[in-house]
Design a protein around this motif. Structure first.
Motif, mmCIF file in Angstrom:
data_model
loop_
_atom_site.group_PDB
_atom_site.id
_atom_site.type_symbol
_atom_site.label_atom_id
_atom_site.label_comp_id
_atom_site.label_asym_id
_atom_site.label_seq_id
_atom_site.Cartn_x
_atom_site.Cartn_y
_atom_site.Cartn_z
ATOM 1 N N VAL A 308 0.841 -1.198 0.000
ATOM 2 C CA VAL A 308 0.000 0.000 0.000
ATOM 3 C C VAL A 308 0.873 1.244 0.000
ATOM 4 O O VAL A 308 1.852 1.333 0.754
ATOM 5 C CB VAL A 308 -0.916 0.019 1.251
ATOM 6 N N SER A 309 0.551 2.191 -0.876
ATOM 7 C CA SER A 309 1.275 3.460 -0.909
ATOM 8 C C SER A 309 0.704 4.416 0.140
ATOM 9 O O SER A 309 -0.483 4.373 0.445
ATOM 10 C CB SER A 309 1.164 4.098 -2.304
ATOM 11 N N VAL A 310 1.556 5.256 0.669
ATOM 12 C CA VAL A 310 1.101 6.254 1.643
ATOM 13 C C VAL A 310 0.139 7.220 0.951
ATOM 14 O O VAL A 310 0.409 7.710 -0.151
ATOM 15 C CB VAL A 310 2.299 7.033 2.224
ATOM 16 N N GLY A 311 -0.994 7.494 1.566
ATOM 17 C CA GLY A 311 -2.007 8.354 0.970
ATOM 18 C C GLY A 311 -1.583 9.814 0.942
ATOM 19 O O GLY A 311 -0.738 10.260 1.721
ATOM 20 N N MET A 312 -2.189 10.579 0.035
ATOM 21 C CA MET A 312 -1.825 11.984 -0.117
ATOM 22 C C MET A 312 -2.141 12.800 1.134
ATOM 23 O O MET A 312 -1.430 13.752 1.458
ATOM 24 C CB MET A 312 -2.542 12.581 -1.320
ATOM 25 N N ALA A 313 -3.200 12.441 1.836
ATOM 26 C CA ALA A 313 -3.540 13.186 3.050
ATOM 27 C C ALA A 313 -2.393 13.096 4.060
ATOM 28 O O ALA A 313 -1.997 14.103 4.669
ATOM 29 C CB ALA A 313 -4.831 12.644 3.655
ATOM 30 N N ASP A 314 -1.834 11.900 4.227
ATOM 31 C CA ASP A 314 -0.713 11.720 5.152
ATOM 32 C C ASP A 314 0.544 12.424 4.649
ATOM 33 O O ASP A 314 1.288 13.036 5.426
ATOM 34 C CB ASP A 314 -0.422 10.227 5.343
ATOM 35 N N ILE A 315 0.776 12.353 3.333
ATOM 36 C CA ILE A 315 1.973 12.971 2.765
ATOM 37 C C ILE A 315 1.945 14.487 2.954
ATOM 38 O O ILE A 315 2.949 15.109 3.324
ATOM 39 C CB ILE A 315 2.103 12.606 1.273
#
Length: 487
Positions: A308-315
């Motif tokens: 799973v890739s880190v989501g944009m909200a977290d980034i």
């Protein structure tokens, strides 16, 4: 019962708009309390992801302002405006657009409006022309900026299934809103009498009401180095957010081990069959074998490790908080000063407003989802532009793009309006200019000492109406065309 609850929601919105500022959120909280304790609706929940993103971005922007970064940007803007004063009606909104795009807030316009007014007056150009469209551009850019609260709110709503990300929002909204702003500039290029012939300007000039322009604050030595460092840090963070949004392969990823629970989690099943709630699927039938095959596929997917890739909200949160930390450690952004900046104060108001409005909206919508979708589905699907008018109308009352998104976009998603269409309609949340009471509008009128930027005799025929309607209408129209290509 639904109508009674809807009246409560509207009353809370109008009351909050009348109070202004953070009162928008607290009035909405009163409405939420009535819905929960009076009508027995489930409380739902506030838009937590949106709030977290806003806090991160505001922290970084406030840190840049505390380090002197915004003062440096004003100096750069002044140079750009003075370079070609004859074309200020197009250059000024471009500068305002870029500033807002890079900072994520339209409040940066307060810093450049006095410069625009002065340069236009010295060039003999009616200041109303560049002033009015610059205010509009400073808000249109919010719906194209990856750092804006409104964009964060839209991304959090559309990115839940991973099919729509920041890249699609930017690819549609950046060109559409900028083209809209240039169309707005063209619409006022010949507006009104020339400055030398304007009767109000002549009167003020004769009576000595025109004051000498104030000299912009100059940054030197350590102050300048810190300001440059803070701006470079903030813009680097913004570039990283855009890069991660456009190129998913750049995002870090991690492995998720299969769960130990027996069966399939309810959230997974709900997501897998969410499209069955579409009214167009009402007459579709499925065999027992088809349902069994789909559940077997889901069970297989759940039993294997997933990357799973880190989501944009977290980034966005990680990058912006890191940028704030760098500015505080290396470029003299004092935490005590950062929380007192205009950017930080505006951010607090935005958070309180979105908590109240978003939570009340979620409570009302979740408690009456079937009735709302049933009543609006046919109308919206037959005439999608009605939803754009709804976004525009609500934004006129709320004076907040992010709050409008939090309140209405979930309804559009539930009505199965295509994501591309919702993104194209995003600029419609910029209806704040319709009533000449918004902060930047009032400031623009005050900064224009010539009196050409003004409220009309009939209130609505003010300086910002024409460029605002043109810019918003063109942005939505161009966005709809681009969305057909991108999505």
């Amino acid at each position: 019962m639904v109508w009674a609850e809807f009246i409560v929601v509207l009353a809370a919105i109008f009351l909050g708009a009348r109070i202004g500022g953070a009162g928008l959120g607290t009035a909405a909280a009163i409405g939420l309390a009535i819905l929960v304790f009076g009508f027995g609706l489930p409380p739902s929940s506030p838009p937590a992801t949106v709030l977290a993103i806003i806090i991160a971005v505001v922290t970084a922007a406030a840190s840049m302002q505390a380090a002197g970064g915004l003062d440096l940007l004003v100096v750069l803007a002044e140079r750009a405006l003075r370079a070609k004063p004859k074309y200020i009606t197009f250059i000024a909104p471009t500068v305002a657009y870029v500033f807002t795009f890079c900072s994520g807030t339209g409040h940066v316009a307060y810093a450049i409006l006095p410069v625009i007014a002065e340069v236009a007056r010295k060039a003999g150009i009616r200041p109303e022309r560049p002033m009015s469209i610059s205010v509009i551009a400073s808000q249109q850019a919010i719906t194209a900026s990856p750092l804006a609260a409104a964009t964060a709110a839209l991304l959090a709503l559309l990115d839940k299934d991973g099919k729509v990300g920041l890249s699609q929002i930017l690819m549609i909204c950046i060109p559409s809103t900028f083209i809209g702003c240039m169309a707005g500039a063209l619409s006022v290029y010949w507006k009104g009498a020339e400055l030398s012939e304007d009767p109000i300007y002549k009167e003020r000039l004769a009576s000595g009401q025109i004051e000498a322009p104030k000299v912009a604050r100059k940054l030197e030595g350590v102050e300048r180095r810190r300001a440059i460092g803070s701006v470079a840090t903030f813009l680097t963070a913004a570039a990283l957010v855009v890069a991660f949004g456009l190129f998913g392969s750049l995002r870090p990823s991690f492995t998720v081990e299969p769960g130990t629970e027996v069966g399939i989690p309810a959230s997974v099943v709900s997501s897998a069959i969410s499209n069955l709630t579409d009214p167009e699927m009402a007459q579709t039938t499925f065999t027992g074998q088809q349902l069994k095959d789909r559940l077997d596929e889901i069970r297989t997917e759940q039993s294997a490790p997933r990357t799973v890739s880190v989501g944009m909200a977290d980034i966005i949160q990680i990058v912006m908080f890191t940028a704030a930390g760098v500015m505080m450690i290396f470029f003299g952004a004092r935490p005590g000063d950062a929380v007192k900046t205009p950017v930080a104060i505006a951010g607090v108001i935005a958070v309180v407003s979105i908590v109240g409005l978003g939570w009340m909206g979620n409570c009302f919508f979740d408690g009456n989802k079937a009735e709302i979708i049933g009543a609006l589905s046919g109308i919206i699907k037959a005439h999608p532009w009605v939803f754009a008018l709804g976004l525009f109308g609500l934004s006129v009352v709320l004076f907040s793009q992010a709050s409008t998104v939090a309140a209405l976009m979930p309804v559009g998603i539930a009505l199965s309006i295509p994501a591309g269409t919702l993104i194209a309609m995003f600029p419609a949340v910029n209806g704040y200019f319709f009533l000449p009471t918004y902060g930047t509008i009032v400031a623009a009128i005050a900064f224009d000492q010539t009196g050409t930027t003004r409220t009309g005799k009939y209130v609505l025929n003010h300086s910002f109406m024409r460029p605002g309607l043109v810019a918003t209408g063109v942005a939505v129209g161009v966005g709809l065309v681009i969305s057909k290509i991108v999505m």
